[in-house]
Design a protein around this motif. Structure first.
Motif, mmCIF file in Angstrom:
data_model
loop_
_atom_site.group_PDB
_atom_site.id
_atom_site.type_symbol
_atom_site.label_atom_id
_atom_site.label_comp_id
_atom_site.label_asym_id
_atom_site.label_seq_id
_atom_site.Cartn_x
_atom_site.Cartn_y
_atom_site.Cartn_z
ATOM 1 N N GLU A 4 7.203 -7.952 12.337
ATOM 2 C CA GLU A 4 6.635 -6.614 12.467
ATOM 3 C C GLU A 4 5.405 -6.542 11.572
ATOM 4 O O GLU A 4 5.432 -6.992 10.419
ATOM 5 C CB GLU A 4 7.652 -5.558 12.058
ATOM 6 N N PHE A 5 4.325 -5.968 12.108
ATOM 7 C CA PHE A 5 3.046 -5.920 11.417
ATOM 8 C C PHE A 5 2.452 -4.523 11.578
ATOM 9 O O PHE A 5 2.364 -4.007 12.695
ATOM 10 C CB PHE A 5 2.106 -6.977 12.012
ATOM 11 N N ALA A 6 2.058 -3.899 10.478
ATOM 12 C CA ALA A 6 1.553 -2.527 10.477
ATOM 13 C C ALA A 6 0.025 -2.492 10.505
ATOM 14 O O ALA A 6 -0.631 -3.214 9.754
ATOM 15 C CB ALA A 6 2.063 -1.785 9.238
ATOM 16 N N VAL A 7 -0.502 -1.640 11.375
ATOM 17 C CA VAL A 7 -1.951 -1.421 11.436
ATOM 18 C C VAL A 7 -2.229 0.074 11.332
ATOM 19 O O VAL A 7 -1.450 0.894 11.798
ATOM 20 C CB VAL A 7 -2.573 -2.020 12.717
ATOM 21 N N ASN A 8 -3.365 0.423 10.702
ATOM 22 C CA ASN A 8 -3.643 1.838 10.438
ATOM 23 C C ASN A 8 -5.041 2.277 10.839
ATOM 24 O O ASN A 8 -5.493 3.320 10.424
ATOM 25 C CB ASN A 8 -3.411 2.134 8.946
ATOM 26 N N GLY A 9 -5.736 1.487 11.652
ATOM 27 C CA GLY A 9 -7.103 1.861 12.004
ATOM 28 C C GLY A 9 -7.515 1.335 13.360
ATOM 29 O O GLY A 9 -6.819 1.529 14.353
ATOM 30 N N THR A 10 -8.633 0.630 13.392
ATOM 31 C CA THR A 10 -9.247 0.242 14.658
ATOM 32 C C THR A 10 -8.445 -0.786 15.448
ATOM 33 O O THR A 10 -8.773 -1.057 16.605
ATOM 34 C CB THR A 10 -10.674 -0.286 14.432
ATOM 35 N N LEU A 11 -7.380 -1.349 14.870
ATOM 36 C CA LEU A 11 -6.490 -2.242 15.619
ATOM 37 C C LEU A 11 -5.455 -1.465 16.441
ATOM 38 O O LEU A 11 -4.756 -2.043 17.271
ATOM 39 C CB LEU A 11 -5.747 -3.195 14.676
ATOM 40 N N HIS A 19 -8.049 -5.014 21.045
ATOM 41 C CA HIS A 19 -8.057 -6.247 21.840
ATOM 42 C C HIS A 19 -7.745 -7.471 20.979
ATOM 43 O O HIS A 19 -7.189 -8.456 21.469
ATOM 44 C CB HIS A 19 -9.387 -6.423 22.587
ATOM 45 N N ASN A 20 -8.080 -7.425 19.678
ATOM 46 C CA ASN A 20 -7.769 -8.557 18.798
ATOM 47 C C ASN A 20 -6.260 -8.790 18.703
ATOM 48 O O ASN A 20 -5.803 -9.931 18.713
ATOM 49 C CB ASN A 20 -8.363 -8.355 17.409
ATOM 50 N N LEU A 21 -5.495 -7.719 18.602
ATOM 51 C CA LEU A 21 -4.032 -7.843 18.589
ATOM 52 C C LEU A 21 -3.507 -8.334 19.934
ATOM 53 O O LEU A 21 -2.653 -9.218 19.996
ATOM 54 C CB LEU A 21 -3.393 -6.487 18.270
#
Length: 124
Positions: A4-11, A19-21
């Motif tokens: 599990e990986f947390a992102v908080n912005g443009t991802l 799209h990177n993810l």
């Protein structure tokens, strides 16, 4: 191995760098909140940087499943000053995610009171 990986912005879903993810096989899991220990800054209105602080707020973010072997590639696509660290969630889980280094936030606009990047950008 998927983590599990947390992102908080443009991802985040539908935003500029999501799209990177997706290109690295990321799969959306859920929206959630951090524990009330984080502060958020706008970096020139292009992306956010989040830091853990003794006095902070809850920040909205997304959890994604991603193969742990792709974390380095994902980070290499992020702006300088963003890094991977452990993030404490409101439900007391601890996951890896994107954090901002302190030098990146110096002199930038703090946006913690908005509660998240989407909220700050008026995307909610």
């Amino acid at each position: 191995m998927k983590i599990e990986f947390a992102v908080n912005g443009t991802l985040m879903k539908g935003l500029e760098l999501n799209h990177n993810l997706l290109e690295l096989g990321g799969v959306f899991v859920e929206e959630t909140l951090t524990a009330p220990l984080y502060r958020l800054w706008s970096i020139n209105d292009q992306y956010p940087a989040m830091q853990r602080c003794p006095k902070g707020g809850q920040i909205s973010l997304e959890i994604w499943n991603i193969d742990s072997s792709n974390i380095g590639e994902l980070l290499s696509r992020e702006p300088a000053g963003l890094s991977v660290g452990k993030i404490l969630l409101a439900d007391h889980r601890e996951v890896l995610g994107i954090l901002g280094e302190s030098y990146l936030c110096e002199g930038k606009q703090e946006i913690t009171h908005f509660g998240g990047w989407r909220e700050y950008k008026g995307l909610r």
